[in-house]
Write a protein that holds these residues in place. Structure first.
Motif, PDB file in Angstrom:
ATOM      1  N   HIS A   1     -28.335   3.696 -15.597  1.00 23.17           N
ATOM      2  CA  HIS A   1     -28.033   4.190 -16.942  1.00 23.17           C
ATOM      3  C   HIS A   1     -28.213   3.115 -18.004  1.00 23.17           C
ATOM      4  O   HIS A   1     -27.814   3.286 -19.147  1.00 23.17           O
ATOM      5  CB  HIS A   1     -26.630   4.803 -16.988  1.00 23.17           C
ATOM      6  CG  HIS A   1     -26.609   6.199 -16.465  1.00 23.17           C
ATOM      7  ND1 HIS A   1     -25.447   6.914 -16.270  1.00 23.17           N
ATOM      8  CD2 HIS A   1     -27.615   7.013 -16.089  1.00 23.17           C
ATOM      9  CE1 HIS A   1     -25.726   8.117 -15.800  1.00 23.17           C
ATOM     10  NE2 HIS A   1     -27.060   8.208 -15.679  1.00 23.17           N
TER      11      HIS A   1
ATOM     12  N   ASP B   1     -19.475   7.563 -16.365  1.00 24.73           N
ATOM     13  CA  ASP B   1     -19.823   6.139 -16.492  1.00 24.73           C
ATOM     14  C   ASP B   1     -18.531   5.340 -16.662  1.00 24.73           C
ATOM     15  O   ASP B   1     -18.285   4.369 -15.962  1.00 24.73           O
ATOM     16  CB  ASP B   1     -20.681   5.878 -17.742  1.00 24.73           C
ATOM     17  CG  ASP B   1     -22.035   6.541 -17.717  1.00 24.73           C
ATOM     18  OD1 ASP B   1     -22.472   7.021 -18.789  1.00 24.73           O
ATOM     19  OD2 ASP B   1     -22.672   6.573 -16.651  1.00 24.73           O
TER      20      ASP B   1
ATOM     21  N   LEU C   1     -31.168   2.626 -18.671  1.00 26.81           N
ATOM     22  CA  LEU C   1     -32.467   3.148 -19.115  1.00 26.81           C
ATOM     23  C   LEU C   1     -32.321   4.421 -19.954  1.00 26.81           C
ATOM     24  O   LEU C   1     -31.432   5.236 -19.688  1.00 26.81           O
ATOM     25  CB  LEU C   1     -33.333   3.482 -17.902  1.00 26.81           C
ATOM     26  CG  LEU C   1     -33.708   2.323 -16.973  1.00 26.81           C
ATOM     27  CD1 LEU C   1     -34.381   2.859 -15.721  1.00 26.81           C
ATOM     28  CD2 LEU C   1     -34.606   1.321 -17.696  1.00 26.81           C
ATOM     29  N   GLY C   2     -33.219   4.558 -20.917  1.00 26.10           N
ATOM     30  CA  GLY C   2     -33.347   5.827 -21.632  1.00 26.10           C
ATOM     31  C   GLY C   2     -32.119   6.195 -22.441  1.00 26.10           C
ATOM     32  O   GLY C   2     -31.416   5.325 -22.942  1.00 26.10           O
ATOM     33  N   LYS C   3     -31.883   7.505 -22.556  1.00 25.39           N
ATOM     34  CA  LYS C   3     -30.749   7.949 -23.368  1.00 25.39           C
ATOM     35  C   LYS C   3     -30.324   9.347 -22.949  1.00 25.39           C
ATOM     36  O   LYS C   3     -30.993   9.998 -22.151  1.00 25.39           O
ATOM     37  CB  LYS C   3     -31.120   7.934 -24.848  1.00 25.39           C
ATOM     38  CG  LYS C   3     -32.115   8.993 -25.272  1.00 25.39           C
ATOM     39  CD  LYS C   3     -32.564   8.820 -26.716  1.00 25.39           C
ATOM     40  CE  LYS C   3     -31.463   9.160 -27.696  1.00 25.39           C
ATOM     41  NZ  LYS C   3     -31.137  10.600 -27.727  1.00 25.39           N
TER      42      LYS C   3
ATOM     43  N   MET D   1     -23.027   4.644 -26.126  1.00 23.93           N
ATOM     44  CA  MET D   1     -22.204   5.709 -25.569  1.00 23.93           C
ATOM     45  C   MET D   1     -22.091   5.553 -24.062  1.00 23.93           C
ATOM     46  O   MET D   1     -22.923   4.891 -23.427  1.00 23.93           O
ATOM     47  CB  MET D   1     -22.770   7.097 -25.920  1.00 23.93           C
ATOM     48  CG  MET D   1     -24.123   7.424 -25.288  1.00 23.93           C
ATOM     49  SD  MET D   1     -24.093   7.964 -23.535  1.00 23.93           S
ATOM     50  CE  MET D   1     -23.253   9.516 -23.679  1.00 23.93           C
ATOM     51  N   MET D   2     -21.048   6.132 -23.515  1.00 23.06           N
ATOM     52  CA  MET D   2     -20.887   6.231 -22.068  1.00 23.06           C
ATOM     53  C   MET D   2     -20.407   7.653 -21.741  1.00 23.06           C
ATOM     54  O   MET D   2     -19.617   8.236 -22.482  1.00 23.06           O
ATOM     55  CB  MET D   2     -19.838   5.235 -21.550  1.00 23.06           C
ATOM     56  CG  MET D   2     -20.280   3.783 -21.569  1.00 23.06           C
ATOM     57  SD  MET D   2     -21.530   3.475 -20.295  1.00 23.06           S
ATOM     58  CE  MET D   2     -22.092   1.830 -20.820  1.00 23.06           C
ATOM     59  N   LEU D   3     -20.907   8.172 -20.631  1.00 15.06           N
ATOM     60  CA  LEU D   3     -20.408   9.456 -20.134  1.00 15.06           C
ATOM     61  C   LEU D   3     -19.022   9.237 -19.525  1.00 15.06           C
ATOM     62  O   LEU D   3     -18.716   8.121 -19.112  1.00 15.06           O
ATOM     63  CB  LEU D   3     -21.347   9.967 -19.036  1.00 15.06           C
ATOM     64  CG  LEU D   3     -22.797  10.226 -19.433  1.00 15.06           C
ATOM     65  CD1 LEU D   3     -23.651  10.395 -18.182  1.00 15.06           C
ATOM     66  CD2 LEU D   3     -22.904  11.425 -20.340  1.00 15.06           C
TER      67      LEU D   3
END
Ligand code: HEM
Ligand code: 1LX
Length: 290
Positions: free
Chosen positions: A172, A232, A174-176, A227-229
């Motif tokens: 995570h 995460d 990587l990317g968005k 941001m984090m889920l």
């Protein structure tokens, strides 16, 4: 029983390096995708999603059969946004009709990771296209709104340890996230296409605030716009996961080594490669230029 890998008649390292190079060159050519992030992170996510359907209890799902090519799996709401990666790979599949879908989807993830300066990922061919009837049902991919015990139980289905789970989630970096795909919004600023341990550094160093996003989903946001889920953030809330986050935040080499091992295990789960010989380690484009 496990799926038996089948050698592609007469194909050797050179043949698969040609597929690698075709994917790597297309990654360089089409660098404007998704706000100049490029297709790399999306290809890595595809390689994980085609493998993450594996269930060790009945050996169903997983990367072997290449069943993502069938509508039922491609239309899984959890796979929203991966149409981009699948579309990117269509001309590659046409150019190399001898490669199986399972081998192509996994090799594309390996190529993307290495071309984004990640670790060298040993890769073995031999996945064989399965029939549409073998497509796993939707709902086998994880729910981002959950906590640490959910994450531990989820990955327990593949037989992953706490250390392997934390290492894998380092992808995570990587990317968005894209609101229209998953209901989570990610920062443009911090979205990256270089593989590093910064996911772990950010988890520990940023000041995270739990907020509701525009889709009404809770996510952790930082002043810098990262941001984090919830899944995460669970890695720093759960003591057993946290110690690996701290290890990888301090030691990028350890992260690279453990990610490589866990990612290979993810991509090869449920497959018996028997005596098909050792894995291939591909050269990056840069290594071939010189
Ligand atoms: C608890 C397990 C996981 C959850 C809940 C999860 C969830 C998500 C979500 C919601 C997104 C945003 C998708 C979008 O909106 O486009 C995402 C993106 C991503 N995930 Fe995960 N993920 C998990 C594990 C993994 C693993 C194991 C890998 C690879 C080893 C991975 C690689 C990625 C990548 C590279 C992206 C960025 C994709 C892009 O930029 O298009 N994830 N993930
Ligand atoms: N880039 C990215 C993708 C998916 C999840 C995630 N959490 C933090 C960053 N991140």
């Amino acid at each position: 029983a496990l799926h038996l890998a089948k050698a592609q008649d007469g194909k050797s390292l050179e043949d698969f390096q040609k597929v690698y190079n075709a994917i790597a060159e297309k990654l360089r050519d089409e660098d404007e995708f998704d706000g100049y992030i490029g297709y790399g992170p999306n290809l890595v996510r595809l390689s994980w999603h085609v493998s993450g359907t594996f269930d060790k209890n009945d050996n169903s799902g997983g990367s072997f059969g290449g069943t993502y090519r069938f509508k039922k799996e491609a239309d899984d709401p959890a796979n929203k946004g991966l149409q981009n990666a699948a579309h990117f790979l269509e001309p590659i599949a046409k150019k190399f009709p001898w490669i199986s879908h399972g081998d192509l989807y996994t090799l594309a993830g390996v190529t993307a990771l290495q071309e984004m300066q990640g670790p060298k990922i040993p890769w073995r061919p031999g996945r064989v296209d399965a029939d549409e009837k073998d497509t796993p049902e939707n709902g086998r991919l994880p729910d981002a709104s959950q906590d640490g015990s959910y994450v531990r139980h989820y990955f327990g289905r593949f037989g992953f340890t706490d250390q392997e789970i934390v290492a894998l989630l380092g992808a995570h970096c990587l990317g968005k996230t894209h609101l229209e795909n998953s209901g989570y919004e990610g920062p443009w600023g911090a979205a990256t296409n270089t593989f590093t341990n910064e996911f772990f550094v950010n988890l520990l160093n940023e000041n995270w605030k739990l907020e509701k996003n525009e889709a009404g989903n809770k996510q952790y946001n930082s002043e810098k716009g990262y941001m984090m889920l919830p899944t995460d953030y669970a890695l720093v809330q759960d003591g057993k996961f946290r110690k690996y986050v701290e290890k990888y935040a301090k030691d990028q080499d350890a992260f690279f080594e453990d990610f490589k091992s866990a990612y290979v295990k993810l991509l090869e789960n449920g497959i018996d490669f028997g005596k098909l010989g050792k894995a291939y380690v591909f050269k990056t484009l840069d290594e071939q230029d010189s």
